[in-house]
Design an enzyme around this catalytic site. Sequence first.
Site, PDB file in Angstrom:
ATOM      1  N   HIS A 267       0.817  -1.220   0.000  1.00  0.00           N
ATOM      2  CA  HIS A 267       0.000   0.000   0.000  1.00  0.00           C
ATOM      3  C   HIS A 267       0.852   1.272   0.000  1.00  0.00           C
ATOM      4  O   HIS A 267       0.345   2.361  -0.264  1.00  0.00           O
ATOM      5  CB  HIS A 267      -0.979   0.003   1.183  1.00  0.00           C
ATOM      6  CG  HIS A 267      -0.338   0.249   2.525  1.00  0.00           C
ATOM      7  ND1 HIS A 267      -0.016  -0.768   3.394  1.00  0.00           N
ATOM      8  CD2 HIS A 267       0.035   1.394   3.146  1.00  0.00           C
ATOM      9  CE1 HIS A 267       0.506  -0.259   4.490  1.00  0.00           C
ATOM     10  NE2 HIS A 267       0.552   1.060   4.358  1.00  0.00           N
ATOM     11  N   ASP A 299       0.199  -7.692   1.390  1.00  0.00           N
ATOM     12  CA  ASP A 299       0.573  -6.289   1.589  1.00  0.00           C
ATOM     13  C   ASP A 299       2.088  -6.118   1.646  1.00  0.00           C
ATOM     14  O   ASP A 299       2.625  -5.421   2.523  1.00  0.00           O
ATOM     15  CB  ASP A 299      -0.074  -5.723   2.863  1.00  0.00           C
ATOM     16  CG  ASP A 299       0.006  -4.206   2.898  1.00  0.00           C
ATOM     17  OD1 ASP A 299       0.190  -3.579   1.833  1.00  0.00           O
ATOM     18  OD2 ASP A 299      -0.069  -3.638   4.012  1.00  0.00           O
ATOM     19  N   SER A 377       4.729   2.504   7.840  1.00  0.00           N
ATOM     20  CA  SER A 377       4.423   1.329   7.021  1.00  0.00           C
ATOM     21  C   SER A 377       5.621   0.904   6.184  1.00  0.00           C
ATOM     22  O   SER A 377       6.245   1.721   5.507  1.00  0.00           O
ATOM     23  CB  SER A 377       3.247   1.626   6.095  1.00  0.00           C
ATOM     24  OG  SER A 377       2.070   1.827   6.841  1.00  0.00           O
TER      25      SER A 377
END
Length: 527
Positions: A267, A299, A377
């Site tokens: 993402h 992911d 992230s």
Amino acid sequence: MSDEPTTPGPDPAAAPEQPAAPGEPSSAGHPVESAPAREQTGIIDLHDTRAIPSRRPHDAGDDAWFDVFGGEHPIEGAAVPARADSSWGSDRADARAEEAHRSAYAPPAPAPGPDPDVSPATPVVSAQTGAQHPAYAGPVPAAPGSESTSAAAPGGPGGVLLTDAPQPARRRGRGRLAAAVVALCLLSGVVGGIAGQLVESRISLGGSTLPEPGAGATQRPAGSVANIAANALPSVVTIKVDAGSEGSATGSGFVLDNKGHVLTNNHVVEPGVNGDIEVVLSNGDTEKATIVGRDASYDLAVLRINRTDLRPLTLGPSDKVVVGDQVIAVGAPLGLDQTVTTGIVSALNRPVQPGDPGESSYINAIQTDAAINPGNSGGPLLDMTGKVIGVNSAIARVPGTSGSTGGSIGLGFAIPSDQARRTADQLIATGKATHPVIGVSLDRTFSGEGAQVDDKAGSVTAGGPAAKAGVKPGDVIVGFEGKRIRTPDQLIVSIRARAVGDTVTLKVQRDGQELELKMTLEADPAK
């Protein structure tokens, strides 16, 4: 104040005389008139209140307020403080004694005469007669033409004589010499003290010689957060994505190997598929990056930059992690690169499904209370050996808040390193990752505990792993590899955490019975 005798008067410092009862003679023999009545005051304690009397009772046996705290004061005798104008034991008497003492021992003024260097001897009092005599140490010299009027004291010529004969005065030269010697000694002591202080403080008049940290004094011990962070930060990068009209984004990543591969979240790079992606190294260098492969289901994504001189981080075994282990998160939260936060593993095998409903990720996550915010992230979650045990991927937010306002509330989630290793190897090798499946469709409307297989036809894929193991439509899967299954998402992330070809055990409920089935996981044919 005059030294003439005065009539004794009242002294505020002295103890007042005790008044007698009305109509009775006082200690001085004079009658006392009745004192006017005064307002009574009191003192409050935990038990009672007693009035403070306005006069002292004459009867010592009276249980007055003062007697609670101390004995009665006498009005005469040795214990009574003397008045200020008395001849003994008072301030005036002390002042007179001090003045007499200073007069007796003060340096005498030079006596008038032809020789200004002569000073009279200091008078002392004879222990035998009480008369004053000049003190002299040594034999008494006789006057010219006369005989000595005294003999040496017992002990020989060096004894001390007390005599009425006049003594020769001492010369001031000796006093000056003694004063010079004393001054020299004092000066030597001061100089020596200053020199000792200079040596003790290690202060040099030519410049400071204060001790400085030696080589390696600022290094932290191995296993400390500071040491782990110092070793890991050069391998952690900031990823900047320019999506053109769709905006830009910032995330984190870390070096996988010495071939320029960087691991991050899908993402993070997804907006830059048709845009530009840059990797900012710890030293500020910026490198253009290309996408090697990405997988939305896990992911994860792998980038590549044109650098082979970077030091990679080591992927550790996430299956050895236990709740309570200390962890360190490194990344660029909110664009603040090279940020280090710490915490513990607060839970394991937490089913997390971040992302949009059409392209959700299924993560059997490591939960941590280390501060993780947007921008973290793709960054590493390290154990206390400096190895990567997870890839920071998601955070929880308070219900009702949007993704733009969410922040760390102590619930962060990381993809286990075992899963990240398998996926990264597949992305580097083929550009895509395989997903293990069992070949069933689950009923999302089921409200009971467990994951129920849809009871419609075709819910169990013919020839798939579940069909081969004996799973039937309507079965409720309540266990996977000895772990209790409560929800469909928990079953999915448990399967995705395994590798293609693994043999696993299912526990299912069917018609009130509980069955245990074995199956071998196969790759998703659609991938």
